[in-house]
Design an enzyme around this catalytic site. Sequence first.
Site, PDB file in Angstrom:
ATOM      1  N   GLU A  67       1.816  11.545 -11.488  1.00  0.00           N
ATOM      2  CA  GLU A  67       2.199  10.699 -12.615  1.00  0.00           C
ATOM      3  C   GLU A  67       1.802  11.378 -13.930  1.00  0.00           C
ATOM      4  O   GLU A  67       2.538  11.350 -14.914  1.00  0.00           O
ATOM      5  CB  GLU A  67       1.517   9.323 -12.520  1.00  0.00           C
ATOM      6  CG  GLU A  67       1.949   8.402 -13.647  1.00  0.00           C
ATOM      7  CD  GLU A  67       1.455   6.975 -13.479  1.00  0.00           C
ATOM      8  OE1 GLU A  67       0.357   6.796 -12.891  1.00  0.00           O
ATOM      9  OE2 GLU A  67       2.153   6.053 -13.941  1.00  0.00           O
ATOM     10  N   SER A 127       6.918  -1.408 -12.847  1.00  0.00           N
ATOM     11  CA  SER A 127       8.001  -1.227 -13.809  1.00  0.00           C
ATOM     12  C   SER A 127       9.397  -1.493 -13.279  1.00  0.00           C
ATOM     13  O   SER A 127      10.233  -1.981 -14.001  1.00  0.00           O
ATOM     14  CB  SER A 127       7.936   0.144 -14.452  1.00  0.00           C
ATOM     15  OG  SER A 127       7.961   1.121 -13.479  1.00  0.00           O
ATOM     16  N   GLN A 134       5.558   0.841  -8.256  1.00  0.00           N
ATOM     17  CA  GLN A 134       4.160   1.216  -8.074  1.00  0.00           C
ATOM     18  C   GLN A 134       3.263  -0.008  -8.235  1.00  0.00           C
ATOM     19  O   GLN A 134       3.295  -0.668  -9.274  1.00  0.00           O
ATOM     20  CB  GLN A 134       3.805   2.250  -9.145  1.00  0.00           C
ATOM     21  CG  GLN A 134       2.388   2.755  -9.107  1.00  0.00           C
ATOM     22  CD  GLN A 134       2.071   3.593 -10.346  1.00  0.00           C
ATOM     23  OE1 GLN A 134       2.424   3.230 -11.450  1.00  0.00           O
ATOM     24  NE2 GLN A 134       1.399   4.713 -10.142  1.00  0.00           N
ATOM     25  N   GLY A 135       2.490  -0.332  -7.215  1.00  0.00           N
ATOM     26  CA  GLY A 135       1.579  -1.481  -7.303  1.00  0.00           C
ATOM     27  C   GLY A 135       0.148  -1.019  -7.488  1.00  0.00           C
ATOM     28  O   GLY A 135      -0.626  -0.903  -6.539  1.00  0.00           O
ATOM     29  N   TYR A 136      -0.204  -0.715  -8.716  1.00  0.00           N
ATOM     30  CA  TYR A 136      -1.548  -0.195  -9.002  1.00  0.00           C
ATOM     31  C   TYR A 136      -2.358  -1.173  -9.848  1.00  0.00           C
ATOM     32  O   TYR A 136      -3.309  -1.786  -9.397  1.00  0.00           O
ATOM     33  CB  TYR A 136      -1.448   1.125  -9.769  1.00  0.00           C
ATOM     34  CG  TYR A 136      -1.362   2.346  -8.895  1.00  0.00           C
ATOM     35  CD1 TYR A 136      -0.873   2.269  -7.593  1.00  0.00           C
ATOM     36  CD2 TYR A 136      -1.747   3.590  -9.372  1.00  0.00           C
ATOM     37  CE1 TYR A 136      -0.782   3.395  -6.805  1.00  0.00           C
ATOM     38  CE2 TYR A 136      -1.657   4.732  -8.585  1.00  0.00           C
ATOM     39  CZ  TYR A 136      -1.182   4.620  -7.298  1.00  0.00           C
ATOM     40  OH  TYR A 136      -1.097   5.741  -6.520  1.00  0.00           O
ATOM     41  N   SER A 137      -1.951  -1.321 -11.124  1.00  0.00           N
ATOM     42  CA  SER A 137      -2.765  -2.082 -12.080  1.00  0.00           C
ATOM     43  C   SER A 137      -2.795  -3.559 -11.747  1.00  0.00           C
ATOM     44  O   SER A 137      -1.844  -4.109 -11.178  1.00  0.00           O
ATOM     45  CB  SER A 137      -2.200  -1.921 -13.487  1.00  0.00           C
ATOM     46  OG  SER A 137      -2.380  -0.605 -13.917  1.00  0.00           O
TER      47      SER A 137
END
Lengths: 405, 405, 365, 365
Positions: A245, A162, A127-130
Amino acid sequence: MDLTLTPKHRALRDEVDAFIAAHRDAAPRPGGGRKRPDRKALDWQALLLEHGYFARTIPREYGGFGAPHDVIELAIIADAFSRAGISPGIHNQGISMLVPTLLEVGTEEQKRRWIGPTIRGEVIWCQGYSEPGSGSDLAAAQTRAAVEDGHFVINGQKIWTSSAHFADMMFLLCRTEPDKSKHAGLSYLLLPMNTPGIEVRPLRTMTGRAEFNETFFTDVRVPVDQIVMGRGDGWHVANVTLKYERMLLGDPNKLQQRLEAIRRMMEQPGADGARLLDRAEWRDRLLRLQGEVIAARNHNMRLLTETAEGVDSGLGRFIVKYHGTMLGHRLASLALDVMGSTGLLYEPQGEVAEDDPATTWQIDYMYDIGLIIGGGSSNIQKNIIGERGLGLPREPKAAVPAGRN
Amino acid sequence: MDLTLTPKHRALRDEVDAFIAAHRDAAPRPGGGRKRPDRKALDWQALLLEHGYFARTIPREYGGFGAPHDVIELAIIADAFSRAGISPGIHNQGISMLVPTLLEVGTEEQKRRWIGPTIRGEVIWCQGYSEPGSGSDLAAAQTRAAVEDGHFVINGQKIWTSSAHFADMMFLLCRTEPDKSKHAGLSYLLLPMNTPGIEVRPLRTMTGRAEFNETFFTDVRVPVDQIVMGRGDGWHVANVTLKYERMLLGDPNKLQQRLEAIRRMMEQPGADGARLLDRAEWRDRLLRLQGEVIAARNHNMRLLTETAEGVDSGLGRFIVKYHGTMLGHRLASLALDVMGSTGLLYEPQGEVAEDDPATTWQIDYMYDIGLIIGGGSSNIQKNIIGERGLGLPREPKAAVPAGRN
Amino acid sequence: MRFGLTEDQGLFGRSLRGFLADRLPLDALRRLAEPGTGFDAELWRGLGELGLHGLLVPEEHGGAGLGMLDAALAAEALGYHAAPAPFAAALVMAVQAFRSAGDAEQQRQWLPRIAAGQARIGLGFAGLAGQTGRAALRLEGGRLSGALDGLMDGGDATHFLAYLPDGRAALIEAGAPGVTATLRRSVDRTRALVDLDLAGAAPVALLQSSNDPLAAARRVRDAGRVVLAADTLGAAQNMLDRAVAYANERVQFGRVIGSFQGVKYMCADMATMLEPCRAMVWYAAYAQDAVPEEAAMAASHAKAHLAEVGREVARLATEVHGGMGFTDLLGLHYQFKRITFDRQALGGPERCRHDAAVAQGWIAA
Amino acid sequence: MRFGLTEDQGLFGRSLRGFLADRLPLDALRRLAEPGTGFDAELWRGLGELGLHGLLVPEEHGGAGLGMLDAALAAEALGYHAAPAPFAAALVMAVQAFRSAGDAEQQRQWLPRIAAGQARIGLGFAGLAGQTGRAALRLEGGRLSGALDGLMDGGDATHFLAYLPDGRAALIEAGAPGVTATLRRSVDRTRALVDLDLAGAAPVALLQSSNDPLAAARRVRDAGRVVLAADTLGAAQNMLDRAVAYANERVQFGRVIGSFQGVKYMCADMATMLEPCRAMVWYAAYAQDAVPEEAAMAASHAKAHLAEVGREVARLATEVHGGMGFTDLLGLHYQFKRITFDRQALGGPERCRHDAAVAQGWIAA
């Protein structure tokens, strides 16, 4: 309310129990999810999919079992695996977050292409969010994707990715429309992790392990059709993912497993021969947490029913992550107290071997704080609960940025 | 750290014990403060003042005993009265809040005029701070005092004036400088409650009793010299008073008395013959609270020492009200649980007779929430602790008033 | 006649903190914590120069002859900086053990060696303090056999002081025949535990001169609990200080996050819990020397209460730091784990509160 | 095959709430609560017309034959509006008592009278449910003597059902010779308790047909606990709803207070605690009828958990209202006290959790 088991349900229960009894040697040990599934895990996953014990309600054309939604069926299956202490299949971000997102807002082609390989465990997602500058303020993402000859060209940095070091694919929130307002300038892209220009660096956490990564993007090129919904819809899609999530992070089955594990520890005689379960102050602490876990589990049953019936649970859903992660941490806290000084021992084995119970609980105790913070910190959750769940006004915009007094 | 008792301290302890033994029949029953002291209470107060067991460190010229500050002496006296369950004298808003305020910022004349009669219990004060539109936002007070021929002419309304129906005097925060900014436009006046134009209406609370009042002002005239400090200094003076109110509301001696009372209840055998103190889950709850009360008491000793030595305790002082009122409520909560169903009985006697224990604890349980809210709610306290105690930035001014989403 | 520190005590605390701040910048702490032995020879030497080794040792035996309040201040400083140094067992409990149950000759022989930093004693008792794990020692014909788990300050210890169920304590040399000491790295890599397996080991001293050995052992336990409470106070204060500093810097949603009530109130809650703990630890320490009738109650209550407050502060301060608090990068976790250690060693809160009830005569032991 | 309410149940809950909202505006509630008897003839009649009296009474005896989930929904609505009406004891526990331990003739005689609203039964048991106060009854020669405190729904009751220590229950007429019923106004003026002094009173019925009278009595206790939990759910939901509404209106410091995170997070915390309670109460109620092996555990856990959550919500919702919450003016305190009552009646959380442990076989009774 009708939880009576029909003959069909009873048959399912017997069938699952028989399945587990027949195949338990083929099961990988529960947990995992922090490493690439090995052959055993993939074979087990295939077996579960074949019998409809995984992805049971996902349509057949996308690789699922195609059964109609039935809360009791799902509960029977989860319960059987939980009772037997047998892996119920792979849970990772692709399966728990991206798949339901695609089911909700993906194109027919995206569903056909990605859901099957993902639920089979063949394709691993991260997941490429933060970003370093925008942890809680996700919509402030600065990673840019400019359009050049049919491609997005991505530059920037993500953090907390992660499983980036072994993932095949990433779902990425990035800024494609810099001229538009903060929330309207984002898009949600799908890209292979072997695309040139992606660099993954491990990020060590307080547990001492590198559970996360930083991911750097330098002129990473992705065809423009690798997008979910349209340009500028990224914030909407991201929120769909975040919804799942939140559910994943507040999973009450995990809470129940923890509670059971603690109870078993408390039933063991200590050095003085006495069981903590016989000491009222300890028992009362356990019971208090049991009450909360029961509430969480019943609540989850209600949400599953509402989902199956197409009811928007609203508030009921918004609270799950905050409620579940805080409760999880309190369970781990009790576990540490139960173990006392022997519970201080700490030698994480990484991916090579199983951790001892003391190490496992210490990791849980710390990792849970990571979960309280990650996926939208508790404060973010309380904003969502207060504003979207209860209809309270948003924080007003500041006239001037607040600095020191 | 030196808490050893000198021969002088031991003598004082013996002296106080002897005093109590000799005079205990003259003591009114503890508590009160919600009604005008009767003859017995006034006589007792005079006796305490004479012996220096009350207002011990207030200079003689203002009616006190004039002893030098000695934390141990004060602790010895408080402890002796607490052990004996004997009234340690009158505590009301005049004595606990106005007197220290005048000692800190009053003129010599104000000290000579007001402190003596106030500590003797002859002059009862009430506090004119909150208004219906400004509970937490005290500085937004709208009660106006315009100057006309040497008088302030007051118009407006105050709320939560707790002893207004029998008070002689009020200390009043009102707006005298309407042209100045919010905080700079206030003054702090002292006025007799029998001044024409003052109307007091009782305000019933959730306890069913009228513990508070609303006070209305219509062209109430007060000479301009009835002011503490100068015009526009009201916010400063009010904050001095609030500082003492915070200390009063977090009083750890009261917490200790409650703890003792609960322990005594738990030592009584119940209907089944067993003592709750012998049940570990109950005992642990009591002990946990005892630990917190001990921390509060030790902290108070530290603050008393710092005060005596002229040290500004800052943070240490700011936390007292929030800490003490929350703890008080939790103590009352335990008391209710200890009493169980018989603790539900509720027949407040008003001012005519003593309340039974169940009623008393129910009142405490509710009144404590009033204390959590009053004198600066917990949120206001947390602002003060965070901003003034820890140096965190203030809430930024809103660009536009926040409304609905 | 006052409730507070003396000028000397204030000075001592500040100089110790200054020393530790200087010696333990994050990279140094990381390096020293890596092996998990809770010991570094150079740091140990430096602390000795500041007088820490002989802090509680009477002057006649070469120490500074200070009291438990001074020891608590030292523990607070060590906790604040998460210093990997033996203290609670080696320099406080061991000294108290000799003083309360050693005979004159034993004191004359061992206390100077402790004060000189030569004897570093790991110490363990099980049931009496609520330690979990193996605790089955027997002394037969002057030889000690059996197992005892979780000796504190056991990493690189020169000796072990092992308590017997009857309250007597046997001092054993670390390398002696029949002694197997297994280092157990704890989650707090700045302090280790050692598991001891003994097969007919010969003690070099047997502390048994007290009339009431169990009472003497309890005094040692109480001293240990006070310094663990003080350690938590320091570690939690460090986490709060850093949370406040971070909240004053970090910008999210266009504002310094400390200006949001959500974050501000977390900090205010931490301060409200933690600030009264300071006086509580002072009093508990002072009571060990000066108020014997309250010593046991005060020590157990301080240990329990600090454990509860510490756990809350540890979580909240980490939360204020957001994701950064969860990483290894800021090293905030050293204090976090220090708090974990202090809670689980020498009896958790439930056990300590139970002991406080016993000490007050509310229930039988 | 679903975890949720039926359409009928949703409809029933809404219509009951509509009725109560209509009948109990604040001034009416104030008036009806004043005497503290927990009974008003007109409201009672109205509730009867909605079918509340016979809700649990089997159809053959003139009732609606509905289940405990329906009763819980009714209790939730009554709690939401703080309705001064007998319910938990008179219409739930009493019916369960007859069904679990009454013989056919007793059921035929009494259930129709309950369903018709003619028999309003106050009910009490002491030790078995964790009630405190006097509990010493003896049955000799068909006559009942002794004292029993804290009968629920005792205000203006026509009969009292008094449990004996062995689990049998005696039904007594309110005005019969040898019966002294003393009304004890509770802090919750919408529900009263009655203390009973009996001097050779002659029961009009003795419920003793169960094989295991104690087990039968526990089922009655569990039914009572479920409806008290549901009552708290309703009262707490009311307080939360009003806190949110107030936070959306009240302006301080130039802003609607609900826009401050301090207030917003209080509301969010309340919602987070309370929302899962709904499903918990549903399940506990359902289990009474459909999952006998979990009925006792679910009932006791629901009672305990709702008591804990209710207490927090009661305080926080009052705090959100500031000074106004503490006054009598808004009447918020009716729900506050309702929550107090529900917690202290039929065993507090510690007792209920103990019973849950027993029900799971973790410890002996």
